[in-house]
Write a protein that holds these residues in place. Sequence first.
Motif, PDB file in Angstrom:
ATOM      1  N   LYS A 185      18.610  12.352 -17.654  1.00 45.95           N
ATOM      2  CA  LYS A 185      19.376  13.463 -17.061  1.00 45.95           C
ATOM      3  C   LYS A 185      18.453  14.534 -16.509  1.00 45.95           C
ATOM      4  CE  LYS A 185      23.554  13.059 -19.844  1.00 45.95           C
ATOM      5  NZ  LYS A 185      24.387  13.664 -20.888  1.00 45.95           N
ATOM      6  N   PHE A 186      17.394  14.837 -17.229  1.00 48.03           N
ATOM      7  CA  PHE A 186      16.422  15.845 -16.806  1.00 48.03           C
ATOM      8  C   PHE A 186      15.696  15.401 -15.536  1.00 48.03           C
ATOM      9  CE2 PHE A 186      12.153  17.640 -16.777  1.00 48.03           C
ATOM     10  CZ  PHE A 186      12.390  18.987 -17.012  1.00 48.03           C
ATOM     11  N   LEU A 187      15.311  14.126 -15.491  1.00 50.91           N
ATOM     12  CA  LEU A 187      14.518  13.625 -14.369  1.00 50.91           C
ATOM     13  C   LEU A 187      15.327  13.345 -13.106  1.00 50.91           C
ATOM     14  CD1 LEU A 187      12.004  11.155 -16.090  1.00 50.91           C
ATOM     15  CD2 LEU A 187      11.549  13.472 -15.231  1.00 50.91           C
ATOM     16  N   TYR A 188      16.636  13.084 -13.239  1.00 52.48           N
ATOM     17  CA  TYR A 188      17.415  12.678 -12.074  1.00 52.48           C
ATOM     18  C   TYR A 188      17.290  13.642 -10.888  1.00 52.48           C
ATOM     19  CZ  TYR A 188      21.046  11.662  -8.788  1.00 52.48           C
ATOM     20  OH  TYR A 188      21.700  11.426  -7.613  1.00 52.48           O
ATOM     21  N   PRO A 189      17.514  14.941 -11.046  1.00 50.51           N
ATOM     22  CA  PRO A 189      17.404  15.812  -9.861  1.00 50.51           C
ATOM     23  C   PRO A 189      15.983  15.861  -9.288  1.00 50.51           C
ATOM     24  CG  PRO A 189      17.850  17.113 -11.837  1.00 50.51           C
ATOM     25  CD  PRO A 189      17.943  15.671 -12.233  1.00 50.51           C
ATOM     26  N   ILE A 190      15.003  15.663 -10.135  1.00 52.74           N
ATOM     27  CA  ILE A 190      13.613  15.634  -9.670  1.00 52.74           C
ATOM     28  C   ILE A 190      13.375  14.366  -8.861  1.00 52.74           C
ATOM     29  CG2 ILE A 190      11.192  15.524 -10.441  1.00 52.74           C
ATOM     30  CD1 ILE A 190      12.246  17.171 -12.952  1.00 52.74           C
ATOM     31  N   ILE A 191      13.835  13.230  -9.384  1.00 53.45           N
ATOM     32  CA  ILE A 191      13.716  11.951  -8.676  1.00 53.45           C
ATOM     33  C   ILE A 191      14.424  12.037  -7.327  1.00 53.45           C
ATOM     34  CG2 ILE A 191      14.437   9.525  -8.708  1.00 53.45           C
ATOM     35  CD1 ILE A 191      14.138   9.728 -11.836  1.00 53.45           C
ATOM     36  N   ARG A 192      15.630  12.568  -7.331  1.00 57.31           N
ATOM     37  CA  ARG A 192      16.413  12.714  -6.102  1.00 57.31           C
ATOM     38  C   ARG A 192      15.649  13.542  -5.076  1.00 57.31           C
ATOM     39  NH1 ARG A 192      19.147  16.440  -3.881  1.00 57.31           N
ATOM     40  NH2 ARG A 192      20.772  15.930  -2.396  1.00 57.31           N
ATOM     41  N   SER A 193      15.062  14.636  -5.516  1.00 60.29           N
ATOM     42  CA  SER A 193      14.313  15.512  -4.608  1.00 60.29           C
ATOM     43  C   SER A 193      13.043  14.837  -4.082  1.00 60.29           C
ATOM     44  CB  SER A 193      13.953  16.820  -5.316  1.00 60.29           C
ATOM     45  OG  SER A 193      15.130  17.514  -5.662  1.00 60.29           O
ATOM     46  N   ILE A 194      12.381  14.078  -4.921  1.00 57.63           N
ATOM     47  CA  ILE A 194      11.191  13.337  -4.482  1.00 57.63           C
ATOM     48  C   ILE A 194      11.589  12.333  -3.397  1.00 57.63           C
ATOM     49  CG2 ILE A 194       9.501  11.597  -5.194  1.00 57.63           C
ATOM     50  CD1 ILE A 194       9.365  13.086  -7.929  1.00 57.63           C
ATOM     51  N   LEU A 244       7.715   4.889  -0.698  1.00 59.15           N
ATOM     52  CA  LEU A 244       7.398   5.203  -2.089  1.00 59.15           C
ATOM     53  C   LEU A 244       7.947   4.122  -3.010  1.00 59.15           C
ATOM     54  CD1 LEU A 244       6.309   7.356  -4.138  1.00 59.15           C
ATOM     55  CD2 LEU A 244       8.626   8.285  -4.162  1.00 59.15           C
ATOM     56  N   ILE A 245       7.211   3.883  -4.084  1.00 55.03           N
ATOM     57  CA  ILE A 245       7.682   3.021  -5.171  1.00 55.03           C
ATOM     58  C   ILE A 245       7.857   3.912  -6.396  1.00 55.03           C
ATOM     59  CG2 ILE A 245       7.135   1.068  -6.682  1.00 55.03           C
ATOM     60  CD1 ILE A 245       5.106   0.207  -4.411  1.00 55.03           C
ATOM     61  N   LEU A 246       9.048   3.902  -6.972  1.00 54.13           N
ATOM     62  CA  LEU A 246       9.346   4.639  -8.207  1.00 54.13           C
ATOM     63  C   LEU A 246       9.734   3.620  -9.261  1.00 54.13           C
ATOM     64  CD1 LEU A 246      11.551   7.624  -7.060  1.00 54.13           C
ATOM     65  CD2 LEU A 246       9.675   7.804  -8.662  1.00 54.13           C
ATOM     66  N   GLU A 247       9.121   3.711 -10.431  1.00 56.57           N
ATOM     67  CA  GLU A 247       9.493   2.768 -11.492  1.00 56.57           C
ATOM     68  C   GLU A 247       9.647   3.475 -12.820  1.00 56.57           C
ATOM     69  OE1 GLU A 247       7.764   1.524 -14.330  1.00 56.57           O
ATOM     70  OE2 GLU A 247       5.822   2.434 -13.995  1.00 56.57           O
ATOM     71  N   GLY A 248      10.625   2.994 -13.581  1.00 57.29           N
ATOM     72  CA  GLY A 248      10.791   3.542 -14.909  1.00 57.29           C
ATOM     73  C   GLY A 248      12.117   3.189 -15.541  1.00 57.29           C
ATOM     74  N   ILE A 249      12.116   3.280 -16.836  1.00 54.42           N
ATOM     75  CA  ILE A 249      13.297   2.969 -17.627  1.00 54.42           C
ATOM     76  C   ILE A 249      14.415   4.005 -17.390  1.00 54.42           C
ATOM     77  CG2 ILE A 249      12.535   4.227 -19.683  1.00 54.42           C
ATOM     78  CD1 ILE A 249      13.640   1.901 -21.357  1.00 54.42           C
ATOM     79  N   HIS A 255       0.818  -1.222   0.000  1.00 53.75           N
ATOM     80  CA  HIS A 255       0.000   0.000   0.000  1.00 53.75           C
ATOM     81  C   HIS A 255       0.851   1.271   0.000  1.00 53.75           C
ATOM     82  CE1 HIS A 255      -3.406  -2.622   0.616  1.00 53.75           C
ATOM     83  NE2 HIS A 255      -2.746  -3.178   1.613  1.00 53.75           N
ATOM     84  N   TYR A 256       2.054   1.179  -0.567  1.00 51.36           N
ATOM     85  CA  TYR A 256       2.907   2.354  -0.753  1.00 51.36           C
ATOM     86  C   TYR A 256       2.425   3.084  -2.008  1.00 51.36           C
ATOM     87  CZ  TYR A 256       6.611   0.176   2.180  1.00 51.36           C
ATOM     88  OH  TYR A 256       7.344  -0.396   3.188  1.00 51.36           O
ATOM     89  N   PRO A 257       2.477   4.394  -2.004  1.00 49.99           N
ATOM     90  CA  PRO A 257       2.184   5.109  -3.252  1.00 49.99           C
ATOM     91  C   PRO A 257       3.270   4.811  -4.282  1.00 49.99           C
ATOM     92  CG  PRO A 257       2.958   6.634  -1.570  1.00 49.99           C
ATOM     93  CD  PRO A 257       2.836   5.285  -0.918  1.00 49.99           C
ATOM     94  N   TYR A 258       2.896   4.977  -5.549  1.00 50.85           N
ATOM     95  CA  TYR A 258       3.917   4.750  -6.563  1.00 50.85           C
ATOM     96  C   TYR A 258       3.842   5.778  -7.673  1.00 50.85           C
ATOM     97  CZ  TYR A 258       2.515   2.302 -10.974  1.00 50.85           C
ATOM     98  OH  TYR A 258       2.095   1.973 -12.224  1.00 50.85           O
ATOM     99  N   ILE A 259       5.025   6.064  -8.217  1.00 46.83           N
ATOM    100  CA  ILE A 259       5.156   7.029  -9.303  1.00 46.83           C
ATOM    101  C   ILE A 259       5.768   6.320 -10.500  1.00 46.83           C
ATOM    102  CG2 ILE A 259       6.318   9.133 -10.102  1.00 46.83           C
ATOM    103  CD1 ILE A 259       6.345  10.098  -7.188  1.00 46.83           C
ATOM    104  N   SER A 260       5.110   6.458 -11.630  1.00 46.25           N
ATOM    105  CA  SER A 260       5.648   5.971 -12.889  1.00 46.25           C
ATOM    106  C   SER A 260       6.422   7.117 -13.535  1.00 46.25           C
ATOM    107  CB  SER A 260       4.510   5.532 -13.809  1.00 46.25           C
ATOM    108  OG  SER A 260       4.975   5.417 -15.135  1.00 46.25           O
ATOM    109  N   LEU A 261       7.670   6.885 -13.847  1.00 43.36           N
ATOM    110  CA  LEU A 261       8.468   7.930 -14.491  1.00 43.36           C
ATOM    111  C   LEU A 261       7.977   8.219 -15.901  1.00 43.36           C
ATOM    112  CD1 LEU A 261      12.025   7.135 -13.137  1.00 43.36           C
ATOM    113  CD2 LEU A 261      10.312   8.728 -12.276  1.00 43.36           C
ATOM    114  N   ASP A 262       7.299   7.254 -16.532  1.00 40.59           N
ATOM    115  CA  ASP A 262       6.680   7.528 -17.840  1.00 40.59           C
ATOM    116  C   ASP A 262       5.580   8.577 -17.698  1.00 40.59           C
ATOM    117  OD1 ASP A 262       8.203   5.988 -19.542  1.00 40.59           O
ATOM    118  OD2 ASP A 262       6.885   4.244 -19.429  1.00 40.59           O
ATOM    119  N   HIS A 263       4.805   8.488 -16.627  1.00 39.47           N
ATOM    120  CA  HIS A 263       3.749   9.483 -16.403  1.00 39.47           C
ATOM    121  C   HIS A 263       4.361  10.860 -16.138  1.00 39.47           C
ATOM    122  CE1 HIS A 263       0.783   6.121 -14.996  1.00 39.47           C
ATOM    123  NE2 HIS A 263       1.072   6.059 -16.278  1.00 39.47           N
ATOM    124  N   LEU A 264       5.424  10.873 -15.348  1.00 40.47           N
ATOM    125  CA  LEU A 264       6.118  12.128 -15.065  1.00 40.47           C
ATOM    126  C   LEU A 264       6.670  12.733 -16.362  1.00 40.47           C
ATOM    127  CD1 LEU A 264       6.866  13.918 -12.653  1.00 40.47           C
ATOM    128  CD2 LEU A 264       8.935  12.571 -12.387  1.00 40.47           C
TER     129      LEU A 264
END
Length: 177
Positions: free
Chosen positions: A57-66, A77-82, A25-34
């Motif tokens: 490269k663009f998403l890395y600092p955002i992912i890190r901050s999340i 949190l669950i984060l998934e993506g290529i 029941h952890y929230p999850y973020i799809s990096l494709d959606h982001l």
Amino acid sequence: MIFLIAGESHTGKTLLAQKLLELYHYPYISLDHLKMGFLKGIFPKPFEVDEDIKIAKFLYPIIRSIIKTNLENNQNLILEGIYLYPKYINLLKEEFKSKIKHLNLLFSKEYILKNYELIYEKESVIEKRLVSEKVILNELIKDHLKLKEECLKYQCNFLEFKENYELEFEKALIFFN
């Protein structure tokens, strides 16, 4: 705890995230959606839909901050993506140490050769794809071999599907247990 699910296309990252969501029941973020949020919501576009390295490269600092924000607030949190390349996972591991569990999903060359058509038949198990992204067989093999090399180089955990996807997929669930 932060779960990072990475890997090549069509390996079951979203399926694994969905199963973990149902289990923990952890929230999850799809990096494709982001990614699509940025593509559809920002003008000029920061990248094109097929510029994977630029997107990562663009998403890395955002992912890190999340991740940092979730950990500061004792949230899971669950984060998934290529776009979670081993190089970036390694940086996150160094910074956040034992608060992250990560796994890359990939296919062996033999699995791809035996199951090429099946891989694409199962591509919409969780999310409906409007357009199939079928990659040429040799390119698919090359991409998966490259990811395995990167995982070894950066000491990132990976699960390589070799024979029976369903049985081997269970190992991914056990890994995050």
